[in-house]
Design a protein around this motif. Sequence first.
Motif, PDB file in Angstrom:
ATOM      1  N   LYS A   1       0.915  -1.256  -0.162  1.00 42.16           N
ATOM      2  CA  LYS A   1       0.358  -0.015  -0.192  1.00 42.16           C
ATOM      3  C   LYS A   1       1.012   0.928  -0.024  1.00 42.16           C
ATOM      4  CE  LYS A   1      -1.744   1.848   3.861  1.00 42.16           C
ATOM      5  NZ  LYS A   1      -2.613   1.714   4.703  1.00 42.16           N
ATOM      6  N   TYR A   2       2.574   1.394   0.595  1.00 44.18           N
ATOM      7  CA  TYR A   2       2.902   2.060   0.343  1.00 44.18           C
ATOM      8  C   TYR A   2       4.245   1.940  -0.785  1.00 44.18           C
ATOM      9  CZ  TYR A   2       1.729   2.927   5.442  1.00 44.18           C
ATOM     10  OH  TYR A   2       1.087   2.638   6.829  1.00 44.18           O
ATOM     11  N   LYS A   3       4.368   4.015  -2.004  1.00 43.90           N
ATOM     12  CA  LYS A   3       5.409   3.549  -2.155  1.00 43.90           C
ATOM     13  C   LYS A   3       6.797   4.397  -1.922  1.00 43.90           C
ATOM     14  CE  LYS A   3       3.157   7.012  -4.576  1.00 43.90           C
ATOM     15  NZ  LYS A   3       2.969   8.204  -6.275  1.00 43.90           N
ATOM     16  N   LEU A   4       7.612   4.050  -2.679  1.00 44.44           N
ATOM     17  CA  LEU A   4       8.998   4.593  -2.135  1.00 44.44           C
ATOM     18  C   LEU A   4       9.002   6.085  -3.128  1.00 44.44           C
ATOM     19  CD1 LEU A   4      11.965   4.609  -0.377  1.00 44.44           C
ATOM     20  CD2 LEU A   4      12.373   4.069  -2.978  1.00 44.44           C
ATOM     21  N   ILE A   5       9.130   6.841  -1.769  1.00 41.32           N
ATOM     22  CA  ILE A   5       8.878   8.790  -2.354  1.00 41.32           C
ATOM     23  C   ILE A   5      10.053   9.040  -2.105  1.00 41.32           C
ATOM     24  CG2 ILE A   5       7.794  11.275  -1.941  1.00 41.32           C
ATOM     25  CD1 ILE A   5       5.969   8.909  -2.452  1.00 41.32           C
ATOM     26  N   SER A   6      11.182   8.911  -0.999  1.00 44.51           N
ATOM     27  CA  SER A   6      12.240   9.505  -0.746  1.00 44.51           C
ATOM     28  C   SER A   6      13.637   8.652  -0.207  1.00 44.51           C
ATOM     29  CB  SER A   6      12.697  11.027  -0.479  1.00 44.51           C
ATOM     30  OG  SER A   6      11.658  10.976   0.460  1.00 44.51           O
ATOM     31  N   LEU A   7      14.914   8.696  -0.902  1.00 47.04           N
ATOM     32  CA  LEU A   7      15.713   7.889  -0.031  1.00 47.04           C
ATOM     33  C   LEU A   7      16.115   9.714   0.427  1.00 47.04           C
ATOM     34  CD1 LEU A   7      16.656   5.141  -2.269  1.00 47.04           C
ATOM     35  CD2 LEU A   7      15.454   4.618   0.450  1.00 47.04           C
ATOM     36  N   ILE A   8      17.363   9.211   1.619  1.00 47.42           N
ATOM     37  CA  ILE A   8      17.743  10.347   2.351  1.00 47.42           C
ATOM     38  C   ILE A   8      19.387   9.403   2.803  1.00 47.42           C
ATOM     39  CG2 ILE A   8      18.675  12.064   3.962  1.00 47.42           C
ATOM     40  CD1 ILE A   8      14.843  11.404   3.310  1.00 47.42           C
ATOM     41  N   ALA A   9      20.454   9.434   3.134  1.00 43.87           N
ATOM     42  CA  ALA A   9      22.225   9.044   3.233  1.00 43.87           C
ATOM     43  C   ALA A   9      22.684  10.277   3.860  1.00 43.87           C
ATOM     44  CB  ALA A   9      22.539   9.060   1.796  1.00 43.87           C
ATOM     45  N   ALA A  10      22.320  10.287   4.441  1.00 45.51           N
ATOM     46  CA  ALA A  10      22.634  11.063   6.106  1.00 45.51           C
ATOM     47  C   ALA A  10      23.992  10.280   6.760  1.00 45.51           C
ATOM     48  CB  ALA A  10      21.742  11.314   7.489  1.00 45.51           C
ATOM     49  N   GLY A  11      25.258  11.255   7.239  1.00 50.51           N
ATOM     50  CA  GLY A  11      26.318  10.809   8.083  1.00 50.51           C
ATOM     51  C   GLY A  11      27.316  12.443   8.529  1.00 50.51           C
ATOM     52  N   GLU A  12      27.870  11.942   9.535  1.00 49.73           N
ATOM     53  CA  GLU A  12      29.172  12.927   9.114  1.00 49.73           C
ATOM     54  C   GLU A  12      29.395  13.203   7.412  1.00 49.73           C
ATOM     55  OE1 GLU A  12      32.952  13.906  12.290  1.00 49.73           O
ATOM     56  OE2 GLU A  12      31.590  12.582  12.643  1.00 49.73           O
ATOM     57  N   ALA A  13      30.245  14.120   7.671  1.00 49.71           N
ATOM     58  CA  ALA A  13      31.009  14.795   5.802  1.00 49.71           C
ATOM     59  C   ALA A  13      32.498  14.074   6.848  1.00 49.71           C
ATOM     60  CB  ALA A  13      30.537  16.185   5.516  1.00 49.71           C
TER      61      ALA A  13
END
Length: 177
Positions: free
Chosen positions: A140-152
């Motif tokens: 019932k859900y679709k992927l809208i976005s991904l966010i990669a995150a971490g210390e630069a």
Amino acid sequence: MIQNKNIANFGVTIIQARHSIRNFKDTPIPEEIIRKVLDCAKSAPSARNIQPWIFGTITDQTLRSQIADLTTHGKFIAEAPVCFAVFGERDQEYVLEDCCAATENILIALTGYGIGSCWVAGEGKEYAEPIRKLLGVPEKYKLISLIAAGEAKTEGFVLAKKKLLTDITFKDRYSNE
């Protein structure tokens, strides 16, 4: 109107400081910060307050590598300590707008904590459905976005050059003059 101009200035500073980071240290993001970022995501506005989203946090290295391999422009997800995944209910009329607002809240919250991030498109991409299945998210859900995150990885950065406000705004009616 915000009475405390320091709070308003802080918010503007965070928004203007946000920029995409694609190279990360392997330092984990504390769970408390992840929870607070997710709390910011759920605080996003949504049409009729439907809140059609669910949020995943992928910290498992193998899963992040598999996601990265599936994407066309998100290979750096593999090295990010966490990948946020924003899914929205397929049958909701404003799911894209609502989930993009939540995505932006995630990006801004991460910046507020000094954590680098990069938005990777999901909605409409050929890898959206394989990633949904990989993560076991209901259909019932679709992927809208991904966010990669971490210390630069690198200290300091050069902000991308932005267009002048005078080149991208108009008042009342558009004119080429």
